[in-house]
Design a protein around this motif. Structure first.
Motif, PDB file in Angstrom:
ATOM      1  N   PRO A 110      39.647  40.961  45.454  1.00  0.00           N
ATOM      2  CA  PRO A 110      40.577  40.910  46.597  1.00  0.00           C
ATOM      3  C   PRO A 110      40.342  39.697  47.488  1.00  0.00           C
ATOM      4  N   PHE A 111      39.099  39.292  47.595  1.00  0.00           N
ATOM      5  CA  PHE A 111      38.828  38.097  48.407  1.00  0.00           C
ATOM      6  C   PHE A 111      39.523  36.866  47.818  1.00  0.00           C
ATOM      7  N   GLU A 112      39.364  36.674  46.519  1.00  0.00           N
ATOM      8  CA  GLU A 112      39.982  35.506  45.886  1.00  0.00           C
ATOM      9  C   GLU A 112      41.507  35.580  45.941  1.00  0.00           C
ATOM     10  N   VAL A 113      42.015  36.781  45.803  1.00  0.00           N
ATOM     11  CA  VAL A 113      43.471  36.941  45.901  1.00  0.00           C
ATOM     12  C   VAL A 113      43.936  36.528  47.295  1.00  0.00           C
ATOM     13  N   ALA A 114      43.198  36.943  48.311  1.00  0.00           N
ATOM     14  CA  ALA A 114      43.537  36.558  49.687  1.00  0.00           C
ATOM     15  C   ALA A 114      43.439  35.037  49.846  1.00  0.00           C
ATOM     16  N   MET A 115      42.442  34.452  49.214  1.00  0.00           N
ATOM     17  CA  MET A 115      42.292  32.991  49.279  1.00  0.00           C
ATOM     18  C   MET A 115      43.492  32.289  48.626  1.00  0.00           C
ATOM     19  N   ILE A 116      43.925  32.819  47.490  1.00  0.00           N
ATOM     20  CA  ILE A 116      45.091  32.228  46.811  1.00  0.00           C
ATOM     21  C   ILE A 116      46.316  32.313  47.717  1.00  0.00           C
TER      22      ILE A 116
ATOM     23  N   ALA B 115      49.587  36.340  43.357  1.00  0.00           N
ATOM     24  CA  ALA B 115      48.213  35.896  43.617  1.00  0.00           C
ATOM     25  C   ALA B 115      47.225  36.765  42.829  1.00  0.00           C
ATOM     26  N   ASP B 116      47.483  38.066  42.834  1.00  0.00           N
ATOM     27  CA  ASP B 116      46.642  39.019  42.096  1.00  0.00           C
ATOM     28  C   ASP B 116      46.637  38.653  40.614  1.00  0.00           C
ATOM     29  N   ARG B 117      47.836  38.412  40.085  1.00  0.00           N
ATOM     30  CA  ARG B 117      47.956  38.092  38.674  1.00  0.00           C
ATOM     31  C   ARG B 117      47.290  36.746  38.354  1.00  0.00           C
ATOM     32  N   LEU B 118      47.448  35.798  39.259  1.00  0.00           N
ATOM     33  CA  LEU B 118      46.853  34.477  39.034  1.00  0.00           C
ATOM     34  C   LEU B 118      45.322  34.597  38.952  1.00  0.00           C
ATOM     35  N   HIS B 119      44.762  35.363  39.870  1.00  0.00           N
ATOM     36  CA  HIS B 119      43.302  35.514  39.839  1.00  0.00           C
ATOM     37  C   HIS B 119      42.857  36.258  38.582  1.00  0.00           C
ATOM     38  N   ASN B 120      43.600  37.276  38.209  1.00  0.00           N
ATOM     39  CA  ASN B 120      43.244  38.009  36.982  1.00  0.00           C
ATOM     40  C   ASN B 120      43.335  37.105  35.749  1.00  0.00           C
ATOM     41  N   MET B 121      44.340  36.244  35.731  1.00  0.00           N
ATOM     42  CA  MET B 121      44.489  35.323  34.602  1.00  0.00           C
ATOM     43  C   MET B 121      43.367  34.291  34.592  1.00  0.00           C
ATOM     44  N   ARG B 122      42.968  33.843  35.772  1.00  0.00           N
ATOM     45  CA  ARG B 122      41.888  32.855  35.845  1.00  0.00           C
ATOM     46  C   ARG B 122      40.566  33.462  35.385  1.00  0.00           C
ATOM     47  N   THR B 123      40.455  34.787  35.473  1.00  0.00           N
ATOM     48  CA  THR B 123      39.183  35.434  35.123  1.00  0.00           C
ATOM     49  C   THR B 123      39.364  36.354  33.915  1.00  0.00           C
TER      50      THR B 123
END
Ligand code: MN
Length: 721
Positions: free
Chosen positions: A57-63, A146-154
């Motif tokens: 959630p932190f990274e999603v908020a950052m995105i 943003a959630d999806r982007l972070h999940n894809m990045r990881t």
């Protein structure tokens, strides 16, 4: 294990700084509160990679803060987006601690995450619409991207099967969606990441080739852009000039589309000139500079500034012949145009808010959003839409799943019956119940987007007229009506058969008008309704066909007439039979029922003596044709001063003194004696019979003429059969 305190402090600082740098205004308190709640709520959870869950959630908020910057509420919702689903905190709690707005975004993100769970994506366009129908607030989509982007990045940490599924969903649903939201950069990254997991071989091959050529390419681009830089500086323009980022997936798609190799894609050579000043005219000025330096290829020029793309993309594109005859694409745009191209909705909003929005701008923005999704301008709640970031697109439709995972689109408030008819008419005809998300529900339950619906059928079930009260689709309505009409036709046919059999048995005859009249009398709309009631046993035919019910008044008259005739004949003292037949018993014929005063004739029957008919009786005339020899002359006994009893039927206005008036009319003529008066009144009129003593028919006819002329009498005639 929670994130260590020291690290957490650093993370929070980083987030707040990013918000400050990118957002128009920031409520730090609320971001800190969300940060703390989220880290506390997720403290015992881990990601598949083994990291503390809170990093997600932190990274999603950052995105959200850095790459899709819209507002602080979106950042808060990003921090909280998995709290309700994965921890014990409820939506109500979020609403109380933060706001209904935040709760609604969190709820939206949770719901759309659930839509794809365990489903194969085979109707991408419908899925995109399904998502939109569930999303009321544009920020739900931004947080979801943003959630999806972070999940894809990881995604590396995930098992291979899951990687493929998520990648496919990303490529088919989220990337096109991001494009429609104008989120250029998010779209490219989602596509490239999905491409990597779906076709690793091609991805790595392409990545390697681009890397191999990088040095060569960079040297060429430097050579190409040098004269441009000199010229821009000469004119004192503020600008940034970059090589265009390479998106592997778009190169790959081009290769496939043009059926060519990596080497065959010429627009790999490209630069972008971004002008810092918000002045579109500068772009055309710079275009002139470039075209002066390098020869342009005429049919490759695109002016998306004068005519922006549907997602509001603005830029000039020109392709020119560079050194060594190589083609180079040059894109020219302002910083604002660039931001909008990369960050879409978010940047658009931010620019608008900074400039404090002229109304015309707001309208443009809303129209743009609307056009992205609909290509039409259909709603008028412009201000409200904007004020609350509301999308309200596809809100008049819902998307529900079949048990096999197929999507069906239905109008809002559709029920399992609508769904059943959508599947197949037969399913609709026999649906007896429904399971929605595994639970049995009544057939009139309104469905919601994302529901999984299973229809239970039974051979013995049939459409019920009450369904018409809740179904929404044209298809369901038409089919239910058609079924009901057909069933009614069948019923009416059955009822008609029963009717016909019954009247035949009772030796009655009815024409169509008679049936219609009878139906109306019994308060049915028409003969069809009457027949249906018969078939359903709601009508007792024996009772209805009892003559007293059909024509009670006429029947009463008949009985009365019989009575009257008997009295009149007795009074007359019987009849006289002349000649050889004198003394033989006689009876009055039922067919013509003669009364004293009528010209009569006798007919000798076999076994029943003499039948007395009226002279003009049709029956008698027919009998006489073959048996003239059986006719016997007869007469009413007639002596001087003797009278016959005769009846007069009268109708008139019921007013005071009417009876007196009638009797006066009668007795004043030749001192006629009245034997009896029998009158009944209804509402404002009366009717009845008067029996009188007359000497002959002429006497009677005169009386009738007089009565007819009396005031208040509408009608007077001889009481006859
Ligand atoms: Mn998440």
């Amino acid at each position: 294990m929670a994130v260590p305190a020291v690290k957490a402090k650093k993370m929070l600082e980083e987030l707040l700084e990013t918000c400050d740098a990118n957002l128009y205004k920031v409520d730090k308190e609320i971001i800190i509160k969300a940060f703390q709640l989220s880290s506390e709520a997720h403290k015992d959870h881990f990601r598949v990679s083994g990291e503390p869950y809170f990093t997600h959630p932190f990274e999603v908020a950052m995105i959200v803060a850095r790459e899709i910057p819209l507002d602080d509420i979106s950042v808060v919702a990003a921090l909280l987006h998995d709290v309700v689903e994965d921890t014990d905190y409820t939506l109500d709690f979020i609403e109380k601690e933060f706001s209904p707005e935040v709760a609604e975004i969190v709820d939206g993100v949770t719901k759309i995450s659930g839509v794809f769970r365990g489903r194969d994506i085979n109707q991408a366009e419908n899925y995109r619409k399904l998502l939109l129908s569930m999303v009321k607030d544009v920020r739900v989509m931004l947080v979801k991207f943003a959630d999806r982007l972070h999940n894809m990045r990881t995604l590396d940490a995930m098992p291979i099967e899951k990687q493929r599924r998520i990648a496919k969903e990303t490529l088919e649903i989220y990337a096109p969606f991001a494009h429609r939201f104008g989120l250029g950069r998010v779209k490219w990254e989602l596509e490239d990441l999905a491409f990597k997991y779906l076709n690793r071989q091609a991805y790595e091959d392409l990545a390697r080739k681009i890397k191999e050529k990088r040095r060569e390419r960079e040297a060429y681009i430097n050579r190409f852009k040098q004269p441009i830089i000199e010229s821009l500086n000469k004119y004192g323009l503020k600008y940034e000039i970059t090589g265009r980022p390479k998106h592997l997936y778009s190169i790959y798609r081009k290769m496939i589309k043009r059926n060519t190799t990596f080497e065959g894609i010429y627009d790999l050579l490209a630069i972008r000139i971004i002008l810092e000043e918000d002045n579109p005219h500068q772009c055309f000025f710079v275009l002139g500079i470039v075209n002066e330096l390098y020869k342009p290829i005429p049919d490759r020029f695109k002016d998306y500034i004068s005519i922006p793309k549907k997602n509001n993309y603005q830029s000039l594109h020109t392709t020119v012949v560079g050194p060594d005859g190589k083609l180079v694409e040059v894109q020219i745009r302002t910083r604002k145009m660039h931001e909008i191209a990369e960050k879409g909705v978010a940047a658009h909003w931010r620019y608008k808010e900074e400039n404090f929005t002229k109304d015309r701008d707001i309208e443009e923005w809303v129209n743009w959003i609307r056009e992205i999704f609909e290509g039409s301008n259909k709603d008028e709640a412009t201000q409200e839409l904007l004020a609350s970031f509301r999308l309200n697109l596809y809100q008049d439709e819902i998307y529900v799943f079949t048990p096999a995972g197929d999507l069906r689109r239905l109008p809002i408030n559709s029920t399992p019956v609508d769904f059943a008819f959508e599947i197949h008419t037969k399913v609709g005809y026999h649906c007896i119940g429904a399971k929605v998300n595994g639970k049995i529900v009544p057939l009139n339950t309104p469905l919601k987007s994302g529901d999984r619906v299973e229809i239970l059928t039974s051979k013995n079930q049939h459409p019920n007229p009450s369904w018409l009260r809740f179904v929404q689709t044209h298809k369901a309505k038409t089919n239910i009506r058609r079924y009901i009409n057909k069933a009614e036709e069948q019923r009416a046919k059955e009822g008609k058969e029963i009717w016909e059999k019954t009247i035949k048995k009772l030796k009655l005859s009815f024409n169509q008008d008679d049936v219609q009249r009878l139906a109306n009398k019994l308060k049915f709309d028409n003969a069809k309704r009457f027949f249906i009631a018969i078939a359903q046993g709601e009508v007792d035919l024996n009772k209805i066909l009892n003559p007293e019910v059909i024509e009670p008044e006429e029947n009463k008259v008949e009985i009365e007439f019989d009575k009257f005739a008997r009295i009149a004949r007795q009074d007359a003292g019987g009849i006289l039979v002349e000649g050889e037949h004198k003394g033989i018993i006689y009876k009055f014929a039922k067919c013509c029922n003669p009364i004293p005063g009528d010209p009569i004739i006798g007919f000798i029957t076999v076994g029943e003596g003499i039948k007395i008919h009226r002279r003009n009786c049709k029956n008698l005339i027919a009998l006489a044709e073959n048996h003239e020899d059986r006719l016997v002359p007869v007469s009413w006994p007639k002596t001087e001063g003797s009278f016959f009893v005769a009846g007069i039927k009268i109708k008139g206005e019921d007013k005071p003194g009417i009876l007196q008036s009638i009797s006066n009319s009668i007795t004043n003529y030749r001192n006629t004696n009245i034997k009896s008066v029998n009158i009944s009144s209804h509402d404002s009129y009366f009717e009845g019979t008067v029996t009188v003593y007359v000497s002959d028919l002429e006497h009677l006819n005169r009386l009738i003429e007089r009565l007819k002329k009396s005031p208040g009498i509408f009608h007077a005639e001889r009481f006859n059969q």
